[in-house]
Structures are given as C-alpha cells and as structure tokens.
Design an enzyme around this catalytic site. Structure first.
Site, PDB file in Angstrom:
ATOM      1  N   GLY A  25      20.891  -0.673  32.821  1.00  0.00           N
ATOM      2  CA  GLY A  25      22.128   0.098  32.725  1.00  0.00           C
ATOM      3  C   GLY A  25      22.799  -0.111  31.370  1.00  0.00           C
ATOM      4  O   GLY A  25      22.114  -0.340  30.363  1.00  0.00           O
ATOM      5  N   GLN A  65      14.017   1.409  45.788  1.00  0.00           N
ATOM      6  CA  GLN A  65      12.592   1.763  45.700  1.00  0.00           C
ATOM      7  C   GLN A  65      12.243   2.276  44.287  1.00  0.00           C
ATOM      8  O   GLN A  65      11.164   1.998  43.764  1.00  0.00           O
ATOM      9  CB  GLN A  65      12.257   2.830  46.747  1.00  0.00           C
ATOM     10  CG  GLN A  65      10.753   3.019  46.883  1.00  0.00           C
ATOM     11  CD  GLN A  65      10.427   4.158  47.839  1.00  0.00           C
ATOM     12  OE1 GLN A  65      10.954   5.266  47.710  1.00  0.00           O
ATOM     13  NE2 GLN A  65       9.582   3.891  48.798  1.00  0.00           N
ATOM     14  N   GLY A  93       0.757   0.396  10.993  1.00  0.00           N
ATOM     15  CA  GLY A  93      -0.556  -0.100  11.421  1.00  0.00           C
ATOM     16  C   GLY A  93      -1.505   1.031  11.760  1.00  0.00           C
ATOM     17  O   GLY A  93      -2.506   0.837  12.453  1.00  0.00           O
ATOM     18  N   MET A 139       0.824  -1.211   0.000  1.00  0.00           N
ATOM     19  CA  MET A 139       0.000   0.000   0.000  1.00  0.00           C
ATOM     20  C   MET A 139       0.858   1.261   0.000  1.00  0.00           C
ATOM     21  O   MET A 139       0.665   2.146  -0.825  1.00  0.00           O
ATOM     22  CB  MET A 139      -0.914  -0.010   1.213  1.00  0.00           C
ATOM     23  CG  MET A 139      -1.730  -1.269   1.186  1.00  0.00           C
ATOM     24  SD  MET A 139      -3.218  -1.240   2.072  1.00  0.00           S
ATOM     25  CE  MET A 139      -3.900  -2.820   1.594  1.00  0.00           C
ATOM     26  N   THR A 140       1.809   1.332   0.927  1.00  0.00           N
ATOM     27  CA  THR A 140       2.576   2.573   1.088  1.00  0.00           C
ATOM     28  C   THR A 140       3.447   2.866  -0.143  1.00  0.00           C
ATOM     29  O   THR A 140       4.041   1.953  -0.731  1.00  0.00           O
ATOM     30  CB  THR A 140       3.485   2.450   2.331  1.00  0.00           C
ATOM     31  OG1 THR A 140       2.658   2.133   3.446  1.00  0.00           O
ATOM     32  CG2 THR A 140       4.230   3.736   2.601  1.00  0.00           C
ATOM     33  N   GLU A 141       3.511   4.150  -0.501  1.00  0.00           N
ATOM     34  CA  GLU A 141       4.385   4.603  -1.593  1.00  0.00           C
ATOM     35  C   GLU A 141       5.310   5.678  -1.029  1.00  0.00           C
ATOM     36  O   GLU A 141       5.047   6.218   0.048  1.00  0.00           O
ATOM     37  CB  GLU A 141       3.530   5.146  -2.743  1.00  0.00           C
ATOM     38  CG  GLU A 141       2.613   4.067  -3.291  1.00  0.00           C
ATOM     39  CD  GLU A 141       1.851   4.470  -4.548  1.00  0.00           C
ATOM     40  OE1 GLU A 141       1.976   5.632  -4.999  1.00  0.00           O
ATOM     41  OE2 GLU A 141       1.130   3.606  -5.071  1.00  0.00           O
ATOM     42  N   PHE A 196       8.616   0.304   1.875  1.00  0.00           N
ATOM     43  CA  PHE A 196       8.431  -0.205   3.252  1.00  0.00           C
ATOM     44  C   PHE A 196       7.576  -1.480   3.280  1.00  0.00           C
ATOM     45  O   PHE A 196       6.810  -1.678   4.232  1.00  0.00           O
ATOM     46  CB  PHE A 196       7.731   0.823   4.163  1.00  0.00           C
ATOM     47  CG  PHE A 196       8.367   2.172   4.276  1.00  0.00           C
ATOM     48  CD1 PHE A 196       9.724   2.342   4.126  1.00  0.00           C
ATOM     49  CD2 PHE A 196       7.590   3.291   4.568  1.00  0.00           C
ATOM     50  CE1 PHE A 196      10.307   3.604   4.247  1.00  0.00           C
ATOM     51  CE2 PHE A 196       8.150   4.556   4.695  1.00  0.00           C
ATOM     52  CZ  PHE A 196       9.514   4.713   4.531  1.00  0.00           C
ATOM     53  N   GLU A 235      -6.708  -5.526  12.085  1.00  0.00           N
ATOM     54  CA  GLU A 235      -5.270  -5.238  11.975  1.00  0.00           C
ATOM     55  C   GLU A 235      -4.755  -4.575  13.249  1.00  0.00           C
ATOM     56  O   GLU A 235      -3.689  -4.899  13.756  1.00  0.00           O
ATOM     57  CB  GLU A 235      -5.013  -4.296  10.801  1.00  0.00           C
ATOM     58  CG  GLU A 235      -5.295  -4.908   9.453  1.00  0.00           C
ATOM     59  CD  GLU A 235      -5.218  -3.874   8.341  1.00  0.00           C
ATOM     60  OE1 GLU A 235      -5.878  -4.086   7.325  1.00  0.00           O
ATOM     61  OE2 GLU A 235      -4.512  -2.868   8.498  1.00  0.00           O
ATOM     62  N   GLY A 287       1.776   7.598   2.694  1.00  0.00           N
ATOM     63  CA  GLY A 287       1.683   6.555   3.705  1.00  0.00           C
ATOM     64  C   GLY A 287       0.354   6.651   4.426  1.00  0.00           C
ATOM     65  O   GLY A 287      -0.601   5.933   4.131  1.00  0.00           O
TER      66      GLY A 287
HETATM   67  C1  LIG Z   1       9.150  -1.431   9.297  1.00  0.00           C
HETATM   68  C2  LIG Z   1       7.958  -0.971   8.499  1.00  0.00           C
HETATM   69  C3  LIG Z   1       7.098  -1.925   7.953  1.00  0.00           C
HETATM   70  C4  LIG Z   1       6.034  -1.513   7.155  1.00  0.00           C
HETATM   71  N1  LIG Z   1       5.259  -2.448   6.523  1.00  0.00           N
HETATM   72  C5  LIG Z   1       4.380  -2.053   5.576  1.00  0.00           C
HETATM   73  C6  LIG Z   1       3.723  -3.002   4.734  1.00  0.00           C
HETATM   74  O1  LIG Z   1       3.909  -4.211   4.853  1.00  0.00           O
HETATM   75  N2  LIG Z   1       2.897  -2.526   3.767  1.00  0.00           N
HETATM   76  C7  LIG Z   1       2.678  -1.196   3.587  1.00  0.00           C
HETATM   77  O2  LIG Z   1       1.926  -0.854   2.668  1.00  0.00           O
HETATM   78  N3  LIG Z   1       3.259  -0.264   4.381  1.00  0.00           N
HETATM   79  C8  LIG Z   1       4.113  -0.669   5.351  1.00  0.00           C
HETATM   80  N4  LIG Z   1       4.750   0.275   6.142  1.00  0.00           N
HETATM   81  C9  LIG Z   1       4.443   1.675   5.969  1.00  0.00           C
HETATM   82  C10 LIG Z   1       3.687   2.276   7.157  1.00  0.00           C
HETATM   83  O3  LIG Z   1       2.372   1.827   7.197  1.00  0.00           O
HETATM   84  C11 LIG Z   1       3.751   3.809   6.995  1.00  0.00           C
HETATM   85  O4  LIG Z   1       5.104   4.171   7.290  1.00  0.00           O
HETATM   86  C12 LIG Z   1       2.773   4.527   7.902  1.00  0.00           C
HETATM   87  O5  LIG Z   1       1.463   4.321   7.452  1.00  0.00           O
HETATM   88  C13 LIG Z   1       3.046   6.042   7.928  1.00  0.00           C
HETATM   89  O6  LIG Z   1       3.134   6.554   6.639  1.00  0.00           O
HETATM   90  P1  LIG Z   1       4.399   7.455   6.232  1.00  0.00           P
HETATM   91  O7  LIG Z   1       5.625   6.713   6.607  1.00  0.00           O
HETATM   92  O8  LIG Z   1       4.261   7.845   4.800  1.00  0.00           O
HETATM   93  O9  LIG Z   1       4.297   8.729   7.144  1.00  0.00           O
HETATM   94  P2  LIG Z   1       3.448  10.054   6.832  1.00  0.00           P
HETATM   95  O10 LIG Z   1       2.092   9.677   6.371  1.00  0.00           O
HETATM   96  O11 LIG Z   1       4.276  10.919   5.951  1.00  0.00           O
HETATM   97  O12 LIG Z   1       3.340  10.696   8.264  1.00  0.00           O
HETATM   98  C14 LIG Z   1       4.398  11.439   8.883  1.00  0.00           C
HETATM   99  C15 LIG Z   1       3.904  11.904  10.244  1.00  0.00           C
HETATM  100  O13 LIG Z   1       2.757  12.744  10.073  1.00  0.00           O
HETATM  101  C16 LIG Z   1       1.679  12.244  10.841  1.00  0.00           C
HETATM  102  N5  LIG Z   1       0.390  12.463  10.172  1.00  0.00           N
HETATM  103  C17 LIG Z   1       0.007  12.043   8.933  1.00  0.00           C
HETATM  104  N6  LIG Z   1      -1.278  12.365   8.711  1.00  0.00           N
HETATM  105  C18 LIG Z   1      -1.725  13.018   9.815  1.00  0.00           C
HETATM  106  C19 LIG Z   1      -2.971  13.592  10.213  1.00  0.00           C
HETATM  107  N7  LIG Z   1      -4.042  13.566   9.412  1.00  0.00           N
HETATM  108  N8  LIG Z   1      -3.057  14.178  11.428  1.00  0.00           N
HETATM  109  C20 LIG Z   1      -1.986  14.227  12.250  1.00  0.00           C
HETATM  110  N9  LIG Z   1      -0.786  13.683  11.946  1.00  0.00           N
HETATM  111  C21 LIG Z   1      -0.655  13.077  10.754  1.00  0.00           C
HETATM  112  C22 LIG Z   1       1.948  10.763  10.982  1.00  0.00           C
HETATM  113  O14 LIG Z   1       1.281  10.219  12.110  1.00  0.00           O
HETATM  114  C23 LIG Z   1       3.461  10.745  11.145  1.00  0.00           C
HETATM  115  O15 LIG Z   1       3.789  11.011  12.480  1.00  0.00           O
HETATM  116  C24 LIG Z   1       5.790  -0.136   6.970  1.00  0.00           C
HETATM  117  C25 LIG Z   1       6.635   0.826   7.568  1.00  0.00           C
HETATM  118  C26 LIG Z   1       7.717   0.415   8.292  1.00  0.00           C
HETATM  119  C27 LIG Z   1       8.644   1.475   8.841  1.00  0.00           C
END
Ligand SMILES: Cc1cc2nc3c(=O)[nH]c(=O)nc-3n(C[C@H](O)[C@H](O)[C@H](O)COP(=O)(O)OP(=O)(O)OC[C@H]3O[C@@H](n4cnc5c(N)ncnc54)[C@H](O)[C@@H]3O)c2cc1C
Length: 409
Positions: free
Chosen positions: A340, A280, A364, A126-128, A157, A243, A132
């Site tokens: 530590g 403590q 997720g 899904m992610t590009e 990713f 999920e 994301g």
């Molecule tokens: C180890 C790993 C495994 C992964 N596995 C998969 C996979 O199997 N398949 C897949 O498709 N993807 C996968 N991903 C991608 C993952 O789902 C995305 O990284 C995630 O959804 C966030 O998208 P982004 O990285 O583009 O961040 P961005 O969308 O660019 O977000 C950057 C920041 O802005 C915040 N933000 C974005 N929108 C809003 C909003 N409306 N309001 C407030 N804050 C916001 C986000 O919370 C984040 O803190 C994986 C990522 C990693 C690192």
C-alpha cells in the site's frame, strides 16, 4: 520445497562472513551514501581486506584463487541486502575478469593485486551519448603516435565513474570513415587528459556513482592496450554470457528477497479485521511470484553450473537475463502494491527496490537485445546454410548480426 545444491560448507561460511560485513560496514551508512550519490573509498578498502573483491583472481596476482561460487555469494548477498551503492559486481565480474583473461602479465601484475585489495577501483567505459546498444557506433578515437596512443572522446552512464582508478575503455583505432575497429585500452585515470564529468542523477541506484567521463588528448603507452588492435569487439563478445549470468543471479536473489519481506509485512498488516496476507488476492499474487522465482532460480543455478563447466552459451545466458530481469521488475511492482502507501515511502526497502529494479531491463544488454539473440538462434539452424553462403560473399552480414550483441553492465 526446492533446495539449492550448488554450495558446500566453505561457501556457506563465506556467505555468513559477507552478511556480517554488509550489516556492519554498509547497512548503517547506506542512507547517507544515497544522499551523497557515492560510497566512500574506505568501504572498498574494507571490502578488499575482508576478501570480498575479485575472489577468483589467482594467488599470483594477490587474490585467493577461489571458485566462481564465492563471487556469486558476494553478488547474492549484496542483492539480498538491497544496498546497491557499492559497484562491486562491475569491478569484480567485468573489469577484473577482462584483465585476468585478456591482460598481459605486466597488466595483470599492475592492476589485479590493487583491485583485490580495493586500492584500485575498476570501471567499464563503453557507452557514449549517441551509442549504447549499437556499440559499433562509438566515436572515442585512439590514434597511434610513436610508442603511444592519443585518445579523444566521451563516455556516459559509467558505473564507478567518480571513483574509478582504471577504465577498460572501448575506442576506435581505425581511420576509415565509418570504421569498425574497436580496440580496448586499460586507462589509468591519473593520466593528464582524463576528466570526470557529472555524477548523474538517476531514478534508482542512488548511492552509485554513474558518470560522464572525458578523454582529451589523453596519451597512453601502446602497452596499455588490452588484447590486440581491432580485437575489442570480439573480446567484449567473449564475456557476454558471464556478464548476463551475473545480472540474472542478482535479479533472482532480489525477487526472492522481496517476496520474503512481503510475506512478512502482509502477515502483520491488518485491514477489514484480518491480515492483508489473509486475502486470497495476496496469497494468489505471492503464489504466482514464488513459483516464477523458483523456476528462475533453478534455471539460474543451471546456468551457473554450465558456466563453471565452460559450457554456458550466449542464448541460455540471454534467456536467464531476460526472464530474471522481467521477474525482478514485476515482483518489485506487485510486492510494492501489497505494501500500500507505505510501499511508496523511501524509508521502506520495497520503495528503493522498485526504483532500483528498472535498470535491469536496460543495462547489461536490454530486454530487446536479449530477445534478438534468442530469436536469432531459433532461425539460425534453418537459415544456417543461407547465412554461411551469404557470409562467404559478404562479411558485413555477419557483423550486422553481432552489432546487436550488447556488451555492457
Ligand atoms: C545506471 C546505469 C549504469 C550503466 N553502467 C554502464 C557502465 O558501467 N558502462 C557502460 O559502458 N555503460 C553503462 N550503462 C549504459 C547501458 O549499458 C546502456 O544504457 C544500454 O546498453 C542501452 O543503451 P542506450 O542507453 O544508448 O539505449 P539505446 O541503445 O539508445 O536503446 C534505446 C531503446 O531501443 C532499443 N533498441 C536498441 N537497439 C535495438 C534493436 N536492435 N532491436 C530492438 N530494440 C533496440 C533498446 O533496447 C532500448 O529499449 C549504464 C546505464 C545505466 C542507466
């Protein structure tokens, strides 16, 4: 002390066999897999043979047709072990679930038996690079050509990206500028035009292959579409609660385990003539963490029950994901502190757990997206009438809301 009541004796017998599998087939090799950045394909075949993969897939498709608690046990035991290389959760809880729920008979027959056996490994694309959280902005395009679709685009990713044989792929199928029609395809990775990019270097999850994927004039038959054209976003939304629950289950288990190993370590380690556990500060820290972990566990188990009764809503799932992800990261940090300098050494499981933890607040559905869902629900009742009127006038209001319901592992 709180006792879980979800599981029956057959579940506990299965738990024992999962633990044995992990000790025998994963523990001796995981450090090497971390250096390799990937787990071997043979592990998947062994896991399939041992009945660890896709426990809920019906017998008609090669599975055992067990209840969801069997999958839960696999997620919990993998989480407790701290071995984060094998991407079983995405394969079972996401990819197989999508195919089982939305696939045609032919798609189920083609992929599910192999996924149960570990012969076909699934990933979710899904992610590009530029999209994301904001899934509606993806650019991977599928264009109809006769009986086929031709796909061009890029993903990043993607967990199980180097190993995957089948990708649930999110594409755009409409041709309008800024079009919003997302359509899912089941892409067979042996097809010409599919290319794997880099296995990405990460902060944690060192043994998991997280990769770029490329699609260059990749031609898929129209019958590899999952669901109907333009329905992809709705299908992804339908599975969000499940999920997020799986992520919460994993985090609840890691938090409990880290507290246990920290009690053990601080009971042995001495400073100033007493054990670290005698201070403590140590007891107070662990008391707070333990209490939060029990609260988190009770809520997670409640969500599991709700899910099994088809009653888990998106807000409860988002709360579970948010609470447990935060707890997971805090426990990893505070427990490491109690180790530590040894806690900073990679050979200590707490160091790995700390590095592995950080992703749970991002993937997720990030913490911010969870807050958005929960916050929105608080206001939806009081503003419901206004929204309903607005929706009647302008459907974009509704889609703007669902745009932030991230559907990713
Ligand atoms: C180890 C790993 C495994 C992964 N596995 C998969 C996979 O199997 N398949 C897949 O498709 N993807 C996968 N991903 C991608 C993952 O789902 C995305 O990284 C995630 O959804 C966030 O998208 P982004 O990285 O583009 O961040 P961005 O969308 O660019 O977000 C950057 C920041 O802005 C915040 N933000 C974005 N929108 C809003 C909003 N409306 N309001 C407030 N804050 C916001 C986000 O919370 C984040 O803190 C994986 C990522 C990693 C690192």
């Amino acid at each position: 002390m709180f006792e879980r009541r979800l599981f029956q004796s057959e579940h506990e017998m299965f738990r024992t066999s999962v633990r044995k599998f992990i000790e025998k087939e994963i523990a001796p090799h995981h450090a090497q897999w971390e250096r390799d950045g990937i787990v071997p394909r043979e592990l998947w075949l062994k896991a399939g043979e041992a009945g660890l993969l896709c426990c809920t897939v019906p017998e008609a498709y090669g599975g055992l047709g067990l209840d969801y608690l069997f999958d839960v046990i696999v997620f919990e035991e993998m989480a407790r072990s701290g071995f984060t290389g094998p991407g079983f959760l995405i394969h079972c809880d996401l990819v197989a679930t999508y195919i089982k729920t939305f696939g045609t008979e032919q798609q189920k027959q083609r992929w599910l038996p192999k996924m149960v056996a570990g012969e076909a490994i699934g990933s979710l694309g899904m992610t590009e690079p530029h999209a994301g959280s904001d899934l509606r902005s993806i650019r991977t395009r599928a264009v109809r050509d006769g009986d086929d679709y031709v796909i061009n685009g890029q993903k990043v990713f993607i967990s199980n990206g180097q190993l995957c044989d089948v990708v649930v792929l999110a594409t755009k199928t409409d041709t309008l500028p800024g079009g919003k029609s997302i359509t899912l395809f089941l892409v067979d990775t042996t097809l010409p035009g599919f290319k794997r990019g880099k296995n990405l270097e990460k902060l944690g999850l060192k043994a998991q292959d997280t990769s770029e994927l490329f699609f260059e004039n990749l031609r898929v038959p129209a019958d590899s579409m999952l669901g109907r054209e333009g329905e992809g976003f709705i299908l992804m939304m339908t599975k969000l609660a499940q999920e997020r629950l799986a992520q919460a289950i994993r985090s609840a288990t890691v938090a409990e385990h880290l507290i246990d190993i920290t009690v053990e370590y601080t009971s042995q380690r001495k400073a100033f003539g007493q054990t670290i556990g005698d201070f403590q500060n140590t007891q107070f820290k662990l008391a707070e963490m333990k209490t939060d972990a029990v609260v988190g566990r009770i809520f997670t188990d409640h969500c599991i029950t709700q899910f099994m009764n088809s009653q888990l809503g998106e807000v409860d799932a988002a709360m579970a994901k948010m609470w447990l992800s935060n707890l997971h990261c805090r426990v990893a940090d505070e427990c490491l502190q109690l180790f530590g300098g040894w806690g900073y050494m990679w050979e200590y499981p707490i160091a790995r757990a700390f590095a592995d933890a950080r992703i749970v607040k991002i993937a997720g559905g990030s913490i911010e997206i969870m807050k958005h869902i929960i916050g929105r629900s608080l206001f939806s009742q009081s503003t419901g009438d206004v929204k309903r009127r607005s929706r009647a006038k302008n459907t974009d209001t509704d889609s703007a809301v669902t745009d932030t319901d991230r559907a990713i592992a």
